[in-house]
Structure formats: C-alpha cells, structure tokens
Design a protein around this motif. Sequence first.
Motif, PDB file in Angstrom:
ATOM      1  N   UNK A 113       0.836  -1.205   0.000  1.00  0.00           N
ATOM      2  CA  UNK A 113       0.000   0.000   0.000  1.00  0.00           C
ATOM      3  C   UNK A 113       0.868   1.251   0.000  1.00  0.00           C
ATOM      4  N   UNK A 114       1.976   1.215   0.789  1.00  0.00           N
ATOM      5  CA  UNK A 114       2.887   2.366   0.802  1.00  0.00           C
ATOM      6  C   UNK A 114       3.496   2.611  -0.571  1.00  0.00           C
ATOM      7  N   UNK A 115       3.830   1.517  -1.281  1.00  0.00           N
ATOM      8  CA  UNK A 115       4.372   1.685  -2.631  1.00  0.00           C
ATOM      9  C   UNK A 115       3.331   2.323  -3.548  1.00  0.00           C
ATOM     10  N   UNK A 116       2.072   1.933  -3.372  1.00  0.00           N
ATOM     11  CA  UNK A 116       1.006   2.537  -4.173  1.00  0.00           C
ATOM     12  C   UNK A 116       0.788   3.992  -3.791  1.00  0.00           C
ATOM     13  N   UNK A 117       0.882   4.284  -2.483  1.00  0.00           N
ATOM     14  CA  UNK A 117       0.738   5.672  -2.035  1.00  0.00           C
ATOM     15  C   UNK A 117       1.861   6.530  -2.604  1.00  0.00           C
ATOM     16  N   UNK A 118       3.094   5.977  -2.598  1.00  0.00           N
ATOM     17  CA  UNK A 118       4.221   6.734  -3.157  1.00  0.00           C
ATOM     18  C   UNK A 118       4.011   6.997  -4.648  1.00  0.00           C
ATOM     19  N   UNK A 119       3.512   5.991  -5.351  1.00  0.00           N
ATOM     20  CA  UNK A 119       3.239   6.180  -6.777  1.00  0.00           C
ATOM     21  C   UNK A 119       2.148   7.228  -6.969  1.00  0.00           C
ATOM     22  N   UNK A 120       1.082   7.143  -6.149  1.00  0.00           N
ATOM     23  CA  UNK A 120       0.010   8.139  -6.251  1.00  0.00           C
ATOM     24  C   UNK A 120       0.543   9.540  -5.954  1.00  0.00           C
ATOM     25  N   UNK A 121       1.469   9.619  -4.975  1.00  0.00           N
ATOM     26  CA  UNK A 121       2.053  10.925  -4.642  1.00  0.00           C
ATOM     27  C   UNK A 121       2.897  11.454  -5.794  1.00  0.00           C
ATOM     28  N   UNK A 122       3.688  10.565  -6.418  1.00  0.00           N
ATOM     29  CA  UNK A 122       4.493  11.020  -7.565  1.00  0.00           C
ATOM     30  C   UNK A 122       3.609  11.408  -8.735  1.00  0.00           C
TER      31      UNK A 122
END
Length: 483
Positions: free
Chosen positions: A213-222
């Motif tokens: 989920x954190x990896x997805x959040x980081x992608x969403x943030x980028x």
Amino acid sequence: MKLSTQIVLAFSLIIMLSVADSYTNYRLSLKVHLNSQFLSNSEAVIRNSNKTHRAILEMQSAVRGYLLTNDTTFLEAYYSGLEKVPVFLKEQHLLTDNNERQGAILDSVSTLHNEWLAYTSELITARKENPQAYQNLLDNKLKKHVGKNINDSITEKFKRFDRIEYKTRKHHSQMLMHSLTKTRTYSLIFLSLTFFVGICSTAYIVIMITNRINSMVRVADTISKGRFTIVEDYKNDELSALASSLNIMSRRLEKNIQELEKKNEELNKFAYVVSHDLKAPLRGIYNVITWIEEDLSGELSPALKNYLNIIPQRTQRMEALINGLLDYARINRKTPPELVDTNLLVQEITQSIVPRNFKLEINDLPEIFTERLKLEQVFSNLISNAVKYSNPQNGHIEIKCEKFMSIYEFSIKDHGIGIAKEYHQKIFEIFQTLREKNEMESTGIGLAIVKKIIDEQGEDIHVQSKLGEGTEFIFTWRNTKSV
C-alpha cells in the motif's frame, strides 16, 4: 496466493494448534484423572487394610483374654469380629479387583483367618465345656504356638499387601506428577507455538500489505506531482487489481497530460498569433483617428470630435484586454524554483506600483523556495488591485505573513472602497470588475490570473471585505523545498 487465502491458512494453522493443544490436554487430563482416582482409591484400600487387620488383632486379643481369665465378656470383640472381618475382606476384594497379586494375598488371609477361627472355636468350646480336652489342646497346639504362627502369617500377609499397595501408589503418584508436568509443558509449547504463529503470520500479512500500500501511495504521490510512474507488483491477489488500476490510471493521466500540454502549446501559439493579428488592426484604427484629427481638425464638429476621442479609449481598452489574455495564457509555463526573498520582492513591486503618498506597512516576510515569476505575478496583481481601489489621497496598504508548518499565509489589506459580500467570489472570474468598463486600467483579468496561479499551486485564496471598510486578500503559498 490471494490475501484471503493466506489469512485463512494462518487462522487454520492457529486453530489446528489450538485443537492439538486441547486434544493433548484432554488425553493428559484423562491420565491425571485415572491416577488421581487410583490414589483416592488407594487411600481407601490402606484404610480398609488397617481396619481389617486391626479387627483380626482385636479378635486375637479377645480370645487370649478369655483363655487367661475365663471371662466371657472378652469374647464380645471376638464375636463382633466374626461379623465384621468377612465384610471388610469382601470390601477389600472389591477395592482391589484389578490387582491379582493383592487378591491372592487377601485369599490367603481369608484362608488363614478361617483356620485360626476353627482353632480358636475349638479352644473356646473346650474351655467352656471340657477342661480335659482344653488341657490337651493346650499341650498339643497352644503351647506349640499353632495360633501364634497363624497370626504371624496373617500379619506378614497384611504387611506384604500394604507394601504392594504403597509401591503401586508411589508409581501412580509419580505418574500423576509426570502427567501434570507434561500437561504444563505441552500447554506452554502449544501456547508458544500459537502465539508465535499468530504474531508471525499477522506481522507478515501486515508488513506485506503495508509495504504494498505504501508503494502505491508513493506512486500516487508522484503522480500528483506530475511524475507518472507505475507500481511494480508481481503478486496475484486482491491488491493486484488496485495496483493494476493505479498503473492504468497513471498511463492514462500521462497520455492525457501529454495531450493537454500539446493542446496548451497550440493554444499559446494561437494566442500569440491572434494577439498579433488583433493588435495590428487596433494600431491601424488608432493611426487613422490620429490622421483624421491632424488633417481635418478644422472641419470636424464638436460632436464628431467627441466621438473620435472615445474611439482611442476603446482601442486602448481592447489592447489592455488582449495583453491580459496573453498574461492569462502564459500562467501554465513552468519556471525552475529558486530561493526567493519575498520581503525584497514585495519591496521592489511596491516601489514601482504604490504611490509615494500611500502609507505602506510591510511586516517581516520570509524566504521561500518557489517559482519566483508566479509569486511575483500574484503579489503584483494583488498590490496593484489594492492601489486601484484605495483613496488616492490617503491610501493605506498592509502586507504581512504567518507561517503554519511548511505553508505561509500572506495577506494584503487596503483601506479602500471595499467589496460587497455578493461579489466575493465573482471578482475572481475573468473579465469581472467593479469599475466602469470604460476605465482602461480595469480589465477584470488581474484577479482571475491570481486565482488561476493559486489553484495551479494547490493553494487557497479568499477575500475578507465589507463595502466601505477596505479589502483584505489572504492566500497560502507552500515552501516547495520542505515538501
């Protein structure tokens, strides 16, 4: 493997360990119960053995007392023993039904006791009825310790019986302690395994889900910052669909942004071309009016001269609108961020915009890492707006800033004519102005440009004002270096 399957497997393993623990404890508890039951029964066996032996000894004492004194009262214990001892032996047989060795000893005791009863019955009868026969018995049996030998054999049988019982009891007592120890040990082992498996499976699932989920959040943030990356996810579970959807969204957004940038570039080119094409006729109209005034000034009526004076005003307003549209179109252009001293920036803007007779108050403003050109546009338009709507004779402008975390809140306040509440949102729309349309400097684009820049930065702007009490514009700006 799906997350739901992993969770079910983890819970199934925990349940299996719990079932194994319960089954093991059940089996051990049966052993504990059997050993406890035996020990309880053993106490009854020992008590009954002592009771039986004591009754037989009392019978022997009673016979001995009668033979010595010829007092029949001694025989009461003897006759009582005749009734009790068989009952006691029968009870003992029932208590030791599963032990063949002890059963054999009890049979021997019963046989010896019957022999002794036959022997003593003959002595008692002879003592009562036939002294000569009694004397013969004394000489032939009593003095030869026939009764004593029988009694000693009975006592030895009881001792042997008790030794076997105590030995068996000790064994079962050890088995009971061993079962209790095993129960505690197995319970601790299964509890530890259950706790370990529960903690490990929970930690594994939580860490795996959190990391993904954190990896997805980081992608969403980028993605929110304009960098369209994708999530590298090779699992095949419930989160994979989310990752796939996020990747599809990222690709579509990237494609849409590229198309928008291409369209914006085309629109910017179109705006420059149109502005150039529109400005040329306007300059031509202005030149024609100038030539008419110069060549035919003596032939023009006052009314015609008035009309000719209005035309340059309209053309100049048209040119101001075209310039405003160009500025509005340029907002999307990106410039590299830099460290901006907003205090120095505002000082430079106010020196060129604010009249000298205005009272100007500028609090200590911060240094911000941001796009200088856009922040400069915001301050220029808001300060210019404050000057326009202030009293030219006693204008008063206040500029200040407050910091909240990495966000700065700027305010620009004038003491001018103010804005009615129904216009607080309308003034940010393009071409909306509170001045007359024939006033050249009021195009209605300045605040629209400010609003567009603020929205593009993801910040907020609002106005606080009452008619006749001045106006305060408050906007937020983020220090991009700390994000």
